[in-house]
Write an enzyme that holds these catalytic residues in place. Structure first.
Site, PDB file in Angstrom:
ATOM      1  CE  LYS A  37       2.121 -12.698   0.410  1.00  0.00           C
ATOM      2  NZ  LYS A  37       3.039 -12.149  -0.252  1.00  0.00           N
ATOM      3  CD  GLN A  53       4.666 -12.557  -3.654  1.00  0.00           C
ATOM      4  OE1 GLN A  53       4.002 -12.139  -2.567  1.00  0.00           O
ATOM      5  NE2 GLN A  53       5.704 -14.242  -3.494  1.00  0.00           N
ATOM      6  CG  ASP A 103       7.521  -9.808   2.787  1.00  0.00           C
ATOM      7  OD1 ASP A 103       6.816 -10.064   3.586  1.00  0.00           O
ATOM      8  OD2 ASP A 103       8.174  -9.081   1.785  1.00  0.00           O
TER       9      ASP A 103
HETATM   10  N1  GUN Z   1       7.908 -15.028  -1.607  1.00  0.00           N
HETATM   11  C1  GUN Z   1       7.513 -15.872  -1.140  1.00  0.00           C
HETATM   12  N2  GUN Z   1       7.281 -16.491   0.167  1.00  0.00           N
HETATM   13  C2  GUN Z   1       7.652 -14.282   0.590  1.00  0.00           C
HETATM   14  C3  GUN Z   1       7.171 -13.558   1.468  1.00  0.00           C
HETATM   15  O1  GUN Z   1       7.503 -14.242   2.874  1.00  0.00           O
HETATM   16  N3  GUN Z   1       7.816 -12.245   0.971  1.00  0.00           N
HETATM   17  C4  GUN Z   1       7.678 -12.118  -0.089  1.00  0.00           C
HETATM   18  N4  GUN Z   1       7.735 -10.604  -0.626  1.00  0.00           N
HETATM   19  N5  GUN Z   1       7.888 -12.303  -1.139  1.00  0.00           N
HETATM   20  C5  GUN Z   1       7.524 -13.759  -0.659  1.00  0.00           C
END
Ligand code: GUN
Length: 294
Positions: free
Chosen positions: A53, A97, A120
């Site tokens: 990311k 996350q 998100d």
């Molecule tokens: N963990 C697995 N997929 C995601 C996601 O799309 N966003 C976040 N914040 N954590 C994750």
């Protein structure tokens, strides 16, 4: 044999559109979107996602802010960081996350994020807006699934869509997105009776359960579009292997189109995250948001 749906290529295309939009925002509006990512602990898969990311955020021309906290960090510290990021004018997107360590209430942290910066789309306000058809930040993975399904099938109107999995991250928001596409949506889950029969009715089958290869080709309707959200690490000889929730080898013989793992839905998630950050930055600054996909 099914046509492969190349999520990696579509993601590259979207990231290019996002990068061009950012170049224009910086030149015309003196606005550089910024994304903050918070990682608590050292889950290896999460570390890989966070690193990717950060890298792709910078490549798109955005500012990237990374916060790595150790696994024992308490809830108050995470909430204080989120508050600081909410108040930071350089930060337009905040992603915490998941999963979070057990001492931290994930819902509390998610709902502490300013909904305008919730790239998100997990905040209860964005979930409610999505469910009621209001403008909102849309969760990245399900949004990526819809884009790939549209690339494979064109108009989704009237199709029978079956989603296997009912998570807040994928299954539930995907219901809303597919309803918006005028699909007839069924959500199956661990307690569903005769899952095979439900899956066989699907023109569009989305697997998002996190169980390696649990859906065999025999459950796929001939010619159907199969979107596999699963990313499961299987210990093999020497190194780990990635497999989806669908048994790819048998499913590709029956499906009309199918996403591979890796290289299907996975790369779309970050592309959509970057797009959401641009959308959030524009909304916060009252700048008209560019159209980032179709
Ligand atoms: N963990 C697995 N997929 C995601 C996601 O799309 N966003 C976040 N914040 N954590 C994750």
């Amino acid at each position: 044999m099914a046509t492969l749906i190349d999520g990696k290529a579509v993601a590259v295309e979207i990231r290019g559109v996002v990068r061009d939009a950012i170049t224009k925002l910086r030149a015309d509006n003196d606005l550089q979107p910024g994304l903050a990512v918070v990682l608590v602990g050292s889950d290896p898969a999460s570390e890989v996602y966070v690193r990717n990311k950060g890298k792709q955020t910078v490549e798109a021309g955005m500012q990237s802010f990374e916060y790595k906290l150790d696994a024992g960090t308490d809830e108050a510290t995470v909430l204080a960081l989120v508050e600081r990021l909410n108040a930071d004018g350089k930060v337009h997107g905040i992603l915490v996350q998941l999963p979070l360590p057990p001492q931290i209430d994930a819902d509390k942290v998610i709902n502490a994020v300013n909904p305008d910066k919730d790239v998100d789309g997990f905040h209860v306000i964005n979930a409610g807006r999505l469910a009621t058809g209001q403008k909102c930040l849309v969760p990245c993975t399900p949004a990526g699934c819809v884009i790939l399904a549209r690339r494979a099938l064109g108009d989704l109107s009237g199709l029978d869509a079956v989603i296997v999995g009912r998570s807040n991250i994928v299954g539930k928001p995907l219901v809303q997105l597919l309803l918006n596409e005028n699909c007839t949506v069924t959500v199956a889950h661990s307690r569903t009776r005769d899952l095979a029969e439900k899956c066989r009715r699907a023109d569009l089958l989305v697997a998002a359960v996190g169980r390696p290869e649990m859906i065999p080709g025999a459950w796929v309707k001939p010619g159907a579009c199969v979107i596999d959200v699963g990313i499961n690490r299987i210990a093999g000889e020497g190194k780990t292997r990635l497999v989806g929730d669908v048994e790819f080898a048998s499913a590709e013989k029956i499906a009309g189109s199918i996403t591979p793992v890796p290289g299907g839905v996975g790369p779309m998630t970050i592309a959509l995250l970057l797009a959401n950050t641009v959308t959030a930055a524009c909304a916060i600054h009252g700048v008209e948001a560019p159209d980032l996909f179709k």
